[in-house]
Design a protein around this motif. Structure first.
Motif, PDB file in Angstrom:
ATOM      1  N   UNK A   8       0.666  -1.041  -0.075  1.00  6.92           N
ATOM      2  CA  UNK A   8      -0.108  -0.011   0.034  1.00  6.92           C
ATOM      3  C   UNK A   8       0.854   1.256   0.041  1.00  6.92           C
ATOM      4  N   UNK A   9       0.364   2.241  -0.755  1.00  2.00           N
ATOM      5  CA  UNK A   9       1.256   3.537  -0.697  1.00  2.00           C
ATOM      6  C   UNK A   9       1.235   4.096   0.693  1.00  2.00           C
ATOM      7  N   UNK A  10       0.169   4.085   1.459  1.00  2.00           N
ATOM      8  CA  UNK A  10       0.234   4.660   2.665  1.00  2.00           C
ATOM      9  C   UNK A  10       0.271   5.912   2.718  1.00  2.00           C
ATOM     10  N   UNK A  11      -0.394   6.796   1.868  1.00  2.00           N
ATOM     11  CA  UNK A  11       0.081   8.536   1.822  1.00  2.00           C
ATOM     12  C   UNK A  11      -1.487   8.976   2.101  1.00  2.00           C
ATOM     13  N   UNK A  12      -2.453   8.572   1.487  1.00  2.00           N
ATOM     14  CA  UNK A  12      -3.987   9.065   1.687  1.00  2.00           C
ATOM     15  C   UNK A  12      -4.209   9.168   3.252  1.00  2.00           C
ATOM     16  N   UNK A  13      -3.929   7.907   3.801  1.00  2.00           N
ATOM     17  CA  UNK A  13      -4.408   7.905   5.251  1.00  2.00           C
ATOM     18  C   UNK A  13      -3.381   8.730   6.164  1.00  2.00           C
ATOM     19  N   UNK A  75       6.172   7.228  -7.987  1.00  2.00           N
ATOM     20  CA  UNK A  75       7.610   7.175  -7.046  1.00  2.00           C
ATOM     21  C   UNK A  75       7.835   5.764  -6.623  1.00  2.00           C
ATOM     22  N   UNK A  76       7.286   4.899  -7.390  1.00  2.00           N
ATOM     23  CA  UNK A  76       7.515   3.529  -7.321  1.00  2.00           C
ATOM     24  C   UNK A  76       8.846   3.409  -7.986  1.00  2.00           C
ATOM     25  N   UNK A  80      12.394  -2.138  -8.472  1.00  2.00           N
ATOM     26  CA  UNK A  80      11.722  -2.636  -7.688  1.00  2.00           C
ATOM     27  C   UNK A  80      10.329  -3.275  -8.723  1.00  2.00           C
ATOM     28  N   UNK A  81      10.107  -2.412  -9.560  1.00  3.68           N
ATOM     29  CA  UNK A  81       9.031  -3.075 -10.370  1.00  3.68           C
ATOM     30  C   UNK A  81       9.441  -4.307 -11.264  1.00  3.68           C
ATOM     31  N   UNK A  82      10.781  -4.217 -11.579  1.00  6.74           N
ATOM     32  CA  UNK A  82      11.374  -5.028 -12.496  1.00  6.74           C
ATOM     33  C   UNK A  82      11.241  -6.351 -11.555  1.00  6.74           C
ATOM     34  N   UNK A  83      11.696  -6.312 -10.353  1.00  6.81           N
ATOM     35  CA  UNK A  83      11.649  -7.483  -9.508  1.00  6.81           C
ATOM     36  C   UNK A  83      10.455  -8.052  -9.315  1.00  6.81           C
ATOM     37  N   UNK A  84       9.440  -7.172  -9.108  1.00  2.26           N
ATOM     38  CA  UNK A  84       7.866  -7.867  -9.041  1.00  2.26           C
ATOM     39  C   UNK A  84       7.579  -8.449 -10.064  1.00  2.26           C
ATOM     40  N   UNK A 103      -0.973   1.533 -11.881  1.00  4.19           N
ATOM     41  CA  UNK A 103       0.389   1.328 -11.214  1.00  4.19           C
ATOM     42  C   UNK A 103       1.320   0.897 -12.091  1.00  4.19           C
ATOM     43  N   UNK A 104       2.613   1.076 -12.140  1.00  5.41           N
ATOM     44  CA  UNK A 104       3.797   0.778 -12.852  1.00  5.41           C
ATOM     45  C   UNK A 104       3.684  -0.798 -13.185  1.00  5.41           C
TER      46      UNK A 104
END
Length: 241
Positions: A8-13, A75-76, A80-84, A103-104
């Motif tokens: 989760x981004x955990x930004x809005x919260x 910001x991702x 990390x995207x490549x690893x996922x 999402x990317x």
């Protein structure tokens, strides 16, 4: 036991009082609690942790990754995207929720813009199960309703899904392909539409049931991974011409 990681981004919260009131510990914690009740081993990861919480060890031990993002897709980190992506190709399941469509990682795996129409309004959403025989639909009624949600409308720029499980209808008249499956490499992917941050969607039993069913489906054992590269001569493997 199936190992699930909720990202989760955990930004809005943190920034929006109305969201913090609904998800005081974050959307990831609400999903962690709800899915743990189904017997999964559920961990969490967030954007601002080192490596976005998705270290090599975390990804290696994750059977199914759940992804929620909205305001900080850019910001991702691409690494990390490549690893996922590589883990999905190896067989890790991926469940992308709501605004994670942009999402990317989802766009990379789909190869399209993943764009759509939306409208932020307190609208009823009625979700219809259009493939009741699918494991993701197990234990669900033929339809269920969310009294308040954000509208997503067609056209949704995704590849034709391998399976269409749920279709949404909104009070404004729009419809949307809200539950679709794909396979990439040895991994299974499910996109599920509901989950706008200003509504308590991830406390709803039917919503959690869909996600839990999708976790089990995405974590099912696959066949043997294919072998690529230069093939050995027939004689070397004991085959006579």
């Amino acid at each position: 036991m199936i190992k699930v990681t909720v990202w989760n981004e955990f930004r809005h919260e943190k920034r929006m009082t109305e969201v913090k009131e609904i998800y005081p510990e974050g959307i990831h914690r609400a999903l962690q609690t709800g899915l743990s009740a189904y017997g999964f081993d559920v961990g969490t990861a967030t954007l601002d942790e080192p490596e976005h919480g998705l270290t090599d060890d975390v990804l290696a031990s994750t059977d199914v990754l759940i992804w929620w993002g909205h305001m900080a897709h850019d910001e991702v980190d691409d690494s990390i995207v490549a690893k996922v992506q590589e883990r999905v190709l190896q067989g890790m399941g991926l469940i992308v929720l709501h605004s994670g469509h942009y999402s990317k990682i989802f766009r990379k795996l789909m190869g399209t813009s993943c764009a759509l129409k939306w409208r932020e309004a307190d609208e009823k959403e009625r979700l219809w199960i259009v493939k009741p025989s699918h494991p993701i639909a197990a234990g669900l009624p033929e339809h269920f309703e969310l009294e308040q949600e954000e509208m997503y409308g067609e056209h949704f720029d995704i590849p034709d899904p391998e399976e269409l499980i749920l279709v949404s209808w909104f009070e404004g008249g729009e419809v949307f392909r809200s539950g679709v499956t794909y396979s990439r490499g040895n991994g299974r992917i499910f996109y599920f539409r509901p989950g706008h941050e200003t509504y308590p969607t991830y406390y709803r039993p039917h919503v959690l049931r869909v996600i839990a069913n999708a976790v089990r489906w995405a974590a099912e054992e696959r066949g043997a991974a294919p072998t690529y590269g230069n093939a050995r001569p027939l004689e070397a493997i004991g085959v006579k011409r």
